[in-house]
Design a protein around this motif. Structure first.
Motif, short mmCIF file in Angstrom:
data_model
loop_
_atom_site.label_atom_id
_atom_site.label_comp_id
_atom_site.label_asym_id
_atom_site.label_seq_id
_atom_site.Cartn_x
_atom_site.Cartn_y
_atom_site.Cartn_z
N GLY A 12 46.37 36.70 31.05
CA GLY A 12 45.35 36.56 31.32
C GLY A 12 45.27 37.23 32.91
N LEU A 13 44.31 36.32 33.99
CA LEU A 13 43.89 36.39 34.42
C LEU A 13 45.49 36.20 35.90
CD1 LEU A 13 42.06 37.30 37.15
CD2 LEU A 13 41.74 35.44 37.83
N TRP A 14 46.21 35.61 35.59
CA TRP A 14 46.97 35.40 36.38
C TRP A 14 48.61 36.28 36.59
CZ3 TRP A 14 46.29 33.92 41.45
CH2 TRP A 14 45.61 32.91 41.66
N THR A 15 48.33 36.23 34.55
CA THR A 15 49.46 37.24 34.48
C THR A 15 49.72 38.45 34.88
OG1 THR A 15 50.50 36.09 32.61
CG2 THR A 15 50.95 37.85 32.58
N MET A 16 48.19 38.84 34.48
CA MET A 16 47.68 40.53 35.48
C MET A 16 48.02 40.73 36.73
SD MET A 16 46.27 42.56 33.83
CE MET A 16 45.55 42.56 32.12
N HIS A 17 47.74 39.35 37.43
CA HIS A 17 47.83 39.59 38.96
C HIS A 17 49.38 40.13 39.08
CE1 HIS A 17 46.76 38.66 43.25
NE2 HIS A 17 48.14 37.82 43.54
N HIS A 18 50.00 38.65 38.74
CA HIS A 18 51.13 38.95 39.36
C HIS A 18 51.80 40.03 38.95
CE1 HIS A 18 51.41 34.82 40.84
NE2 HIS A 18 50.61 34.57 39.71
N ARG A 19 51.21 40.82 37.75
CA ARG A 19 52.24 42.43 37.30
C ARG A 19 52.20 43.32 37.81
NH1 ARG A 19 56.33 44.34 34.84
NH2 ARG A 19 55.92 46.15 34.00
N LEU A 20 50.25 43.65 39.10
CA LEU A 20 50.30 44.30 39.92
C LEU A 20 50.74 44.07 40.23
CD1 LEU A 20 45.84 44.05 38.63
CD2 LEU A 20 47.62 46.22 38.21
N GLY A 21 51.11 43.14 41.23
CA GLY A 21 51.24 42.62 42.24
C GLY A 21 53.04 43.21 42.55
N LEU A 23 53.48 45.42 40.41
CA LEU A 23 53.82 47.64 40.68
C LEU A 23 52.94 47.53 41.70
CD1 LEU A 23 52.06 48.13 37.55
CD2 LEU A 23 54.17 48.06 37.53
N GLY A 24 53.48 46.78 42.81
CA GLY A 24 53.36 47.91 44.24
C GLY A 24 51.75 47.60 44.84
N PHE A 25 50.46 46.72 43.68
CA PHE A 25 49.21 47.34 44.12
C PHE A 25 49.33 45.87 44.64
CE2 PHE A 25 49.44 49.17 40.39
CZ PHE A 25 47.94 50.58 40.52
N GLY A 26 48.81 45.68 46.27
CA GLY A 26 48.35 44.73 47.47
C GLY A 26 47.27 43.94 46.89
N TRP A 27 46.46 44.24 45.81
CA TRP A 27 44.96 43.41 46.23
C TRP A 27 45.81 42.52 45.72
CZ3 TRP A 27 43.69 46.62 40.90
CH2 TRP A 27 43.86 47.60 41.24
N ASN A 28 44.64 41.23 46.49
CA ASN A 28 44.57 39.49 46.10
C ASN A 28 44.29 39.59 45.31
OD1 ASN A 28 41.74 39.97 46.38
ND2 ASN A 28 41.37 39.00 48.74
N HIS A 29 43.94 37.76 44.60
CA HIS A 29 43.72 37.48 42.99
C HIS A 29 42.10 37.69 43.25
CE1 HIS A 29 43.20 33.95 45.88
NE2 HIS A 29 42.40 33.12 44.77
N LYS A 30 40.98 37.51 44.10
CA LYS A 30 39.77 37.45 44.43
C LYS A 30 38.77 39.00 43.76
CE LYS A 30 39.54 35.57 47.86
NZ LYS A 30 39.30 35.52 49.64
#
Length: 190
Positions: A12-21, A23-30
């Motif tokens: 889902g969105l949150w799992t993807m967001h945490h995984r990207l974080g 991996l070093g991507f500093g993107w916010n959840h929005k």
């Protein structure tokens, strides 16, 4: 994000967001949400059905052997694609496997004959717990149980947890035996 989505389609969105974080991507959840939605990755939310309240039956464990036996069927396939069934019978007291019968067809007469063999080997149980399968609701089995003064206890339809001891054995039997070995015919499994 495309690579993660291809490898993990159920994220889902949150799992993807945490995984990207991680991996070093500093993107916010929005920002992740905008990209996630534009790629049409959003998963359909599953709503829980409201069912009428049913009185729950507790699973009573017997205090000595031969009080309650549990029976259930499993399906499997041979190497050539032919379907086979197994009848599993356990004693609920100590989860002892009393019988595993494997054949292409197991009808109610065969179930009765296997039970008779078990009773010759051990004493008869007070109760047998089964689901609502066609072999278990057959008149042959009901008549045999009445003749031998054994209570035939049916679980509620769609409630396999009421027969959870044999269901637990079925899972172990599938993962440690049926899924591990490949059988050419029924005889090779014996």
């Amino acid at each position: 994000m495309v690579l993660l989505a291809d490898q993990h389609q159920t994220w889902g969105l949150w799992t993807m967001h945490h995984r990207l974080g991680n991996l070093g991507f500093g993107w916010n959840h929005k920002r992740v949400y905008r990209i996630y939605k534009s790629m049409k990755l959003n998963l359909r939310s599953k709503r829980k059905k409201r069912l009428p309240a049913v009185v729950k039956e507790p699973l009573l464990r017997p205090i000595y052997p031969n009080v309650t036996w549990s029976m259930d069927f499993m399906h499997g396939t041979l190497e050539n694609g032919k379907s086979v069934r197994s009848l599993n019978i356990i004693d609920d007291f100590n989860r002892e496997i009393l019988n595993i019968t494997i054949d292409t067809s197991l009808q109610s007469a065969r179930v009765v004959s296997q039970l008779e063999q078990l009773i010759d080997w051990r004493r008869k149980p007070e109760k047998i717990r089964v689901d609502n399968g066609p072999e278990f609701i057959a008149e042959k089995l009901k008549d045999w149980c009445n003749k031998n003064e054994i209570t035939l206890h049916y679980i509620q339809p769609g409630k396999p947890t009421q027969n959870s001891l044999v269901e637990r054995f079925n899972r172990t039997f599938r993962t440690e035996f049926l899924d591990v070995y490949l059988f050419e015919n029924i005889r090779s499994g014996r």
